[in-house]
Enzyme design. Sequence first.
Site, PDB file in Angstrom:
ATOM      1  N   LEU A  89     -27.004  35.609 -25.095  1.00  0.00           N
ATOM      2  CA  LEU A  89     -26.046  34.868 -24.193  1.00  0.00           C
ATOM      3  C   LEU A  89     -26.424  33.942 -23.271  1.00  0.00           C
ATOM      4  O   LEU A  89     -25.827  33.505 -22.314  1.00  0.00           O
ATOM      5  CB  LEU A  89     -25.223  35.978 -23.083  1.00  0.00           C
ATOM      6  CG  LEU A  89     -24.173  36.636 -24.174  1.00  0.00           C
ATOM      7  CD1 LEU A  89     -23.414  37.735 -23.329  1.00  0.00           C
ATOM      8  CD2 LEU A  89     -23.222  35.907 -24.892  1.00  0.00           C
ATOM      9  N   SER A  91     -29.512  34.043 -21.220  1.00  0.00           N
ATOM     10  CA  SER A  91     -30.409  34.574 -19.949  1.00  0.00           C
ATOM     11  C   SER A  91     -31.568  33.634 -19.250  1.00  0.00           C
ATOM     12  O   SER A  91     -31.579  33.276 -18.138  1.00  0.00           O
ATOM     13  CB  SER A  91     -31.071  35.908 -19.893  1.00  0.00           C
ATOM     14  OG  SER A  91     -31.783  36.171 -20.828  1.00  0.00           O
ATOM     15  N   ASP A 135     -26.710  25.110 -23.332  1.00  0.00           N
ATOM     16  CA  ASP A 135     -26.934  26.379 -22.660  1.00  0.00           C
ATOM     17  C   ASP A 135     -27.294  25.961 -20.988  1.00  0.00           C
ATOM     18  O   ASP A 135     -26.337  26.632 -20.104  1.00  0.00           O
ATOM     19  CB  ASP A 135     -27.850  27.442 -23.148  1.00  0.00           C
ATOM     20  CG  ASP A 135     -29.278  26.703 -23.669  1.00  0.00           C
ATOM     21  OD1 ASP A 135     -29.392  25.719 -23.282  1.00  0.00           O
ATOM     22  OD2 ASP A 135     -30.075  27.474 -23.994  1.00  0.00           O
TER      23      ASP A 135
HETATM   24  O1  PMV Z   1     -29.119  30.855 -30.299  1.00  0.00           O
HETATM   25  P1  PMV Z   1     -28.447  30.167 -29.230  1.00  0.00           P
HETATM   26  O2  PMV Z   1     -27.093  30.838 -28.727  1.00  0.00           O
HETATM   27  O3  PMV Z   1     -29.569  29.939 -28.003  1.00  0.00           O
HETATM   28  O4  PMV Z   1     -28.002  28.723 -29.946  1.00  0.00           O
HETATM   29  C1  PMV Z   1     -28.762  27.838 -30.382  1.00  0.00           C
HETATM   30  C2  PMV Z   1     -27.944  26.725 -30.749  1.00  0.00           C
HETATM   31  C3  PMV Z   1     -28.642  25.527 -31.331  1.00  0.00           C
HETATM   32  O5  PMV Z   1     -27.856  24.169 -31.517  1.00  0.00           O
HETATM   33  C4  PMV Z   1     -29.136  25.817 -32.685  1.00  0.00           C
HETATM   34  C5  PMV Z   1     -29.865  25.136 -30.674  1.00  0.00           C
HETATM   35  C6  PMV Z   1     -29.479  24.075 -29.505  1.00  0.00           C
HETATM   36  O6  PMV Z   1     -30.347  23.981 -28.406  1.00  0.00           O
HETATM   37  O7  PMV Z   1     -28.332  23.499 -29.305  1.00  0.00           O
END
Ligand code: PMV
Length: 303
Positions: A89, A91, A135
């Site tokens: 999620l 962190s 994120d």
């Molecule tokens: O694995 P997660 O929930 O951190 O998602 C990665 C998402 C990607 O598009 C594959 C990588 C990114 O940094 O956008």
Amino acid sequence: MITVSAPGKLMLLGEHAVVYGYPCLVTAVDKRLYVEAEIIDANEDDIITPQVKESRFVLETLSYFKEKFNIRSSIRIKTRGDFSHQVGLGSSSAVTVATFEALNILFNLSLSKKEIFDMSYHVTLLIQGVGSGFDVAVATTGGTLCYVKGGVEMETLSLSNLPLIVGYSGVKADTPLYIRKVSEAFKQRKNEMTTLFESISVLVKKAKEFLISENFKEAGALFTENHTILQKLGVSTPILDTMVAASLEAGAWGAKLSGAGGGDCMIALVDNEKKQTVENAIRKVGGEIIEVKVNTSGVTQEK
Ligand code: PMV
């Protein structure tokens, strides 16, 4: 002492394509990471992180911050979280953003949210080498964003309802590995991969409008379509596929893996009336339901 918290995230649509400059949709969740920061009378900084993985992000953030703003005091930073880094999620991005904001407040620097994002993205890239920063962005702003790599676009969607279910596959995903996997495929099959990214980008833009207008049936169909493209990209796994199929059979509007693939979570867009049935179907095939509220607030100082 200053206490700041930042939210974890869920990728809604557009993963992988976002690394290549296409938009994605991401939402903040109510699982938060807390950072306490204070100046201490000591010769060295004191970093206390229950999750080992977080200490690298805190250390790198602290050293970047101290150098950039010429800070000489020693600082104690303590972290705690509502969630483990196991479930994917976010962190690491949440702890980075929360640490920057705590230091920003501690030293009275009045840095803007955009500056916090830029510095946090820089630090996560230093450590991970790859990533779009989606994120980090949502940990900073909260809400639900239409996001383009590097913060080129960070549009907050005005949503009052986002009926999502989250199922954990039981497997920790290795995000950098899956980003590299896709990048290898991109080098070898550039045209095919570009076509797939473009179709993702088209459905992200359509889904954005459907989510805003609460047309969840249409939005759900796009979730499922996005999952099919992710299968073609080679990032899904049998357990994720089974959980997605089980949700659809149990009457979800749509379902897909969320994030890099290879494990972590899947999400399903589900009518409230069918929530229980879909959750049971996910559990029955081995998934674990993670209770989260979505579209929650960004980095903030705690009272
Ligand atoms: O694995 P997660 O929930 O951190 O998602 C990665 C998402 C990607 O598009 C594959 C990588 C990114 O940094 O956008």
